[in-house]
Scaffold this motif. Structure first.
Motif, PDB file in Angstrom:
ATOM      1  N   GLY A  65       0.779  -1.232   0.000  1.00 24.12           N
ATOM      2  CA  GLY A  65       0.000   0.000   0.000  1.00 24.12           C
ATOM      3  C   GLY A  65       0.810   1.282   0.000  1.00 24.12           C
ATOM      4  N   TYR A  66       1.995   1.236  -0.597  1.00 24.55           N
ATOM      5  CA  TYR A  66       2.796   2.462  -0.694  1.00 24.55           C
ATOM      6  C   TYR A  66       2.285   3.270  -1.873  1.00 24.55           C
ATOM      7  CZ  TYR A  66       5.716  -0.412   2.304  1.00 24.55           C
ATOM      8  OH  TYR A  66       6.171  -1.219   3.301  1.00 24.55           O
ATOM      9  N   HIS A  67       1.996   4.556  -1.616  1.00 25.36           N
ATOM     10  CA  HIS A  67       1.368   5.406  -2.623  1.00 25.36           C
ATOM     11  C   HIS A  67       2.293   6.449  -3.230  1.00 25.36           C
ATOM     12  CE1 HIS A  67      -2.398   3.619  -1.410  1.00 25.36           C
ATOM     13  NE2 HIS A  67      -2.137   3.942  -0.162  1.00 25.36           N
ATOM     14  N   SER A  68       3.433   6.675  -2.596  1.00 24.91           N
ATOM     15  CA  SER A  68       4.356   7.664  -3.138  1.00 24.91           C
ATOM     16  C   SER A  68       5.784   7.251  -2.847  1.00 24.91           C
ATOM     17  CB  SER A  68       4.060   9.058  -2.556  1.00 24.91           C
ATOM     18  OG  SER A  68       4.230   9.054  -1.157  1.00 24.91           O
ATOM     19  N   MET A  69       6.714   7.907  -3.558  1.00 25.84           N
ATOM     20  CA  MET A  69       8.133   7.613  -3.369  1.00 25.84           C
ATOM     21  C   MET A  69       8.926   8.863  -3.660  1.00 25.84           C
ATOM     22  SD  MET A  69       8.825   5.151  -6.708  1.00 25.84           S
ATOM     23  CE  MET A  69       7.434   4.064  -6.405  1.00 25.84           C
ATOM     24  N   ASP A  70      10.122   8.894  -3.087  1.00 29.19           N
ATOM     25  CA  ASP A  70      11.036   9.986  -3.389  1.00 29.19           C
ATOM     26  C   ASP A  70      12.463   9.460  -3.277  1.00 29.19           C
ATOM     27  OD1 ASP A  70      11.794   9.994  -0.682  1.00 29.19           O
ATOM     28  OD2 ASP A  70      10.987  11.961  -0.257  1.00 29.19           O
ATOM     29  N   LEU A  71      13.400  10.336  -3.530  1.00 28.80           N
ATOM     30  CA  LEU A  71      14.806   9.974  -3.473  1.00 28.80           C
ATOM     31  C   LEU A  71      15.481  10.835  -2.422  1.00 28.80           C
ATOM     32  CD1 LEU A  71      17.053   8.262  -4.929  1.00 28.80           C
ATOM     33  CD2 LEU A  71      17.563  10.351  -6.207  1.00 28.80           C
ATOM     34  N   VAL A  72      16.126  10.200  -1.457  1.00 25.64           N
ATOM     35  CA  VAL A  72      16.908  10.938  -0.477  1.00 25.64           C
ATOM     36  C   VAL A  72      18.363  10.884  -0.936  1.00 25.64           C
ATOM     37  CG1 VAL A  72      17.206   8.954   1.085  1.00 25.64           C
ATOM     38  CG2 VAL A  72      17.425  11.264   1.962  1.00 25.64           C
ATOM     39  N   VAL A  73      19.017  12.036  -0.912  1.00 27.22           N
ATOM     40  CA  VAL A  73      20.407  12.160  -1.335  1.00 27.22           C
ATOM     41  C   VAL A  73      21.176  12.837  -0.207  1.00 27.22           C
ATOM     42  CG1 VAL A  73      21.989  13.162  -3.028  1.00 27.22           C
ATOM     43  CG2 VAL A  73      19.728  12.348  -3.771  1.00 27.22           C
ATOM     44  N   LEU A  74      22.110  12.106   0.378  1.00 23.36           N
ATOM     45  CA  LEU A  74      22.969  12.655   1.427  1.00 23.36           C
ATOM     46  C   LEU A  74      24.419  12.555   0.971  1.00 23.36           C
ATOM     47  CD1 LEU A  74      21.370  10.943   4.571  1.00 23.36           C
ATOM     48  CD2 LEU A  74      20.914  13.240   3.676  1.00 23.36           C
ATOM     49  N   HIS A  75      25.168  13.637   1.176  1.00 22.46           N
ATOM     50  CA  HIS A  75      26.579  13.692   0.792  1.00 22.46           C
ATOM     51  C   HIS A  75      27.246  14.759   1.643  1.00 22.46           C
ATOM     52  CE1 HIS A  75      25.926  17.414  -1.500  1.00 22.46           C
ATOM     53  NE2 HIS A  75      24.776  16.864  -1.823  1.00 22.46           N
ATOM     54  N   PRO A  76      28.582  14.825   1.644  1.00 19.97           N
ATOM     55  CA  PRO A  76      29.254  15.798   2.520  1.00 19.97           C
ATOM     56  C   PRO A  76      28.801  17.243   2.337  1.00 19.97           C
ATOM     57  CG  PRO A  76      30.836  14.221   1.714  1.00 19.97           C
ATOM     58  CD  PRO A  76      29.540  13.953   0.976  1.00 19.97           C
ATOM     59  N   GLY A  77      28.303  17.620   1.173  1.00 19.25           N
ATOM     60  CA  GLY A  77      27.847  18.986   0.943  1.00 19.25           C
ATOM     61  C   GLY A  77      26.393  19.232   1.302  1.00 19.25           C
ATOM     62  N   THR A  78      25.681  18.212   1.789  1.00 17.86           N
ATOM     63  CA  THR A  78      24.281  18.382   2.160  1.00 17.86           C
ATOM     64  C   THR A  78      24.176  19.354   3.337  1.00 17.86           C
ATOM     65  OG1 THR A  78      23.729  16.122   1.461  1.00 17.86           O
ATOM     66  CG2 THR A  78      22.201  17.189   2.994  1.00 17.86           C
ATOM     67  N   PRO A  79      23.433  20.458   3.181  1.00 13.55           N
ATOM     68  CA  PRO A  79      23.280  21.398   4.299  1.00 13.55           C
ATOM     69  C   PRO A  79      22.685  20.699   5.522  1.00 13.55           C
ATOM     70  CG  PRO A  79      22.435  22.350   2.261  1.00 13.55           C
ATOM     71  CD  PRO A  79      22.715  20.894   1.979  1.00 13.55           C
ATOM     72  N   GLY A  80      23.301  20.909   6.678  1.00  9.75           N
ATOM     73  CA  GLY A  80      22.800  20.327   7.920  1.00  9.75           C
ATOM     74  C   GLY A  80      23.011  18.824   8.049  1.00  9.75           C
ATOM     75  N   LEU A  81      23.930  18.258   7.270  1.00  8.22           N
ATOM     76  CA  LEU A  81      24.125  16.801   7.280  1.00  8.22           C
ATOM     77  C   LEU A  81      24.447  16.278   8.675  1.00  8.22           C
ATOM     78  CD1 LEU A  81      24.331  14.091   5.778  1.00  8.22           C
ATOM     79  CD2 LEU A  81      26.748  14.623   5.369  1.00  8.22           C
ATOM     80  N   ASP A  82      25.393  16.878   9.370  1.00 12.07           N
ATOM     81  CA  ASP A  82      25.787  16.364  10.681  1.00 12.07           C
ATOM     82  C   ASP A  82      24.629  16.403  11.672  1.00 12.07           C
ATOM     83  OD1 ASP A  82      28.378  15.696   9.887  1.00 12.07           O
ATOM     84  OD2 ASP A  82      29.147  17.693  10.379  1.00 12.07           O
ATOM     85  N   GLU A  83      23.836  17.451  11.643  1.00  7.81           N
ATOM     86  CA  GLU A  83      22.684  17.557  12.533  1.00  7.81           C
ATOM     87  C   GLU A  83      21.646  16.489  12.195  1.00  7.81           C
ATOM     88  OE1 GLU A  83      24.003  20.124  10.804  1.00  7.81           O
ATOM     89  OE2 GLU A  83      24.852  21.350  12.411  1.00  7.81           O
ATOM     90  N   ALA A  84      21.418  16.258  10.906  1.00  3.23           N
ATOM     91  CA  ALA A  84      20.465  15.228  10.487  1.00  3.23           C
ATOM     92  C   ALA A  84      20.944  13.850  10.932  1.00  3.23           C
ATOM     93  CB  ALA A  84      20.265  15.267   8.975  1.00  3.23           C
ATOM     94  N   LEU A  85      22.228  13.571  10.721  1.00  2.83           N
ATOM     95  CA  LEU A  85      22.758  12.262  11.123  1.00  2.83           C
ATOM     96  C   LEU A  85      22.673  12.067  12.630  1.00  2.83           C
ATOM     97  CD1 LEU A  85      25.827  11.904   8.746  1.00  2.83           C
ATOM     98  CD2 LEU A  85      23.620  10.714   8.604  1.00  2.83           C
ATOM     99  N   GLU A  86      22.837  13.140  13.382  1.00  2.57           N
ATOM    100  CA  GLU A  86      22.712  13.044  14.840  1.00  2.57           C
ATOM    101  C   GLU A  86      21.293  12.622  15.225  1.00  2.57           C
ATOM    102  OE1 GLU A  86      22.984  16.064  18.578  1.00  2.57           O
ATOM    103  OE2 GLU A  86      24.578  16.229  17.074  1.00  2.57           O
ATOM    104  N   ARG A  87      20.290  13.148  14.527  1.00  3.13           N
ATOM    105  CA  ARG A  87      18.895  12.757  14.789  1.00  3.13           C
ATOM    106  C   ARG A  87      18.643  11.316  14.354  1.00  3.13           C
ATOM    107  NH1 ARG A  87      18.009  17.534  12.185  1.00  3.13           N
ATOM    108  NH2 ARG A  87      17.094  16.453  10.412  1.00  3.13           N
TER     109      ARG A  87
END
Length: 175
Positions: A65-87
């Motif tokens: 029953g999945y109705h949507s999809m997207d693509l997550v892209v994480l890389h060293p230049g991703t704004p706020g990467l360290d904060e996101a990874l901490e969460r």
């Protein structure tokens, strides 16, 4: 008390807590392969990848029953990467399934059973994971510090993390 994280891939352990983990090898055509090798993608690039790869998981969308999809892209230049990874690295659950089809890069998922034991699963291109609602887990990147993953949703509201406050040893990003 949480036992130290084990970096042994334990398919029986993750299956025992309801996680579906399988290999879905990805052999992209040259244009898609070139997109996946780019560190970051604009909206159009992401849409192209979602359209191309989404056809490979239609069976899962119909079955669960999945109705949507997207693509997550994480890389060293991703704004706020360290904060996101901490969460992401804090043990948590979701009200809906968490589904990831890893297309490029690599990461570590930590999964906890009812006794508080954790197993860490290293994921890379071709790994498909369906983590059922309510399964306690966490995520971080490896030393590669990049990942591209297709995400499938029944309802994006179900993806709000519900933190469990479980103490957990650091998952080594270099392992």
């Amino acid at each position: 008390m949480t036992s130290p994280a084990s970096h042994v891939c334990d398919a029986d352990f993750v299956a025992g807590i309801g996680v579906h983990w399988e290999r879905r090898p990805l052999t992209p055509e040259p244009g898609l392969a070139a997109l996946l090798q780019q560190p970051d993608l604009d909206h159009g690039g992401k849409a192209t990848v979602v359209q191309a790869v989404g056809t490979m998981v239609v069976d899962e969308c119909v079955a669960h029953g999945y109705h949507s999809m997207d693509l997550v892209v994480l890389h060293p230049g991703t704004p706020g990467l360290d904060e996101a990874l901490e969460r992401f690295d804090k043990p948590h659950t979701h009200a809906d399934d968490e589904v990831r089809y890893i297309l490029e890069g690599e990461g570590l998922f930590g999964f906890f059973n009812a006794q508080g034991q954790e197993r860490v699963l290293r994921v890379g291109p071709g790994d498909y994971l369906r983590i059922p609602a309510g399964v306690e887990h966490r995520f971080t990147l490896t030393a590669v510090r990049r990942i591209k993953a297709l995400r499938l949703f029944a309802d994006t509201a179900g993806w709000v993390a519900q933190y469990t406050q479980r103490p957990a040893a650091a998952m080594a990003a270099g392992s």
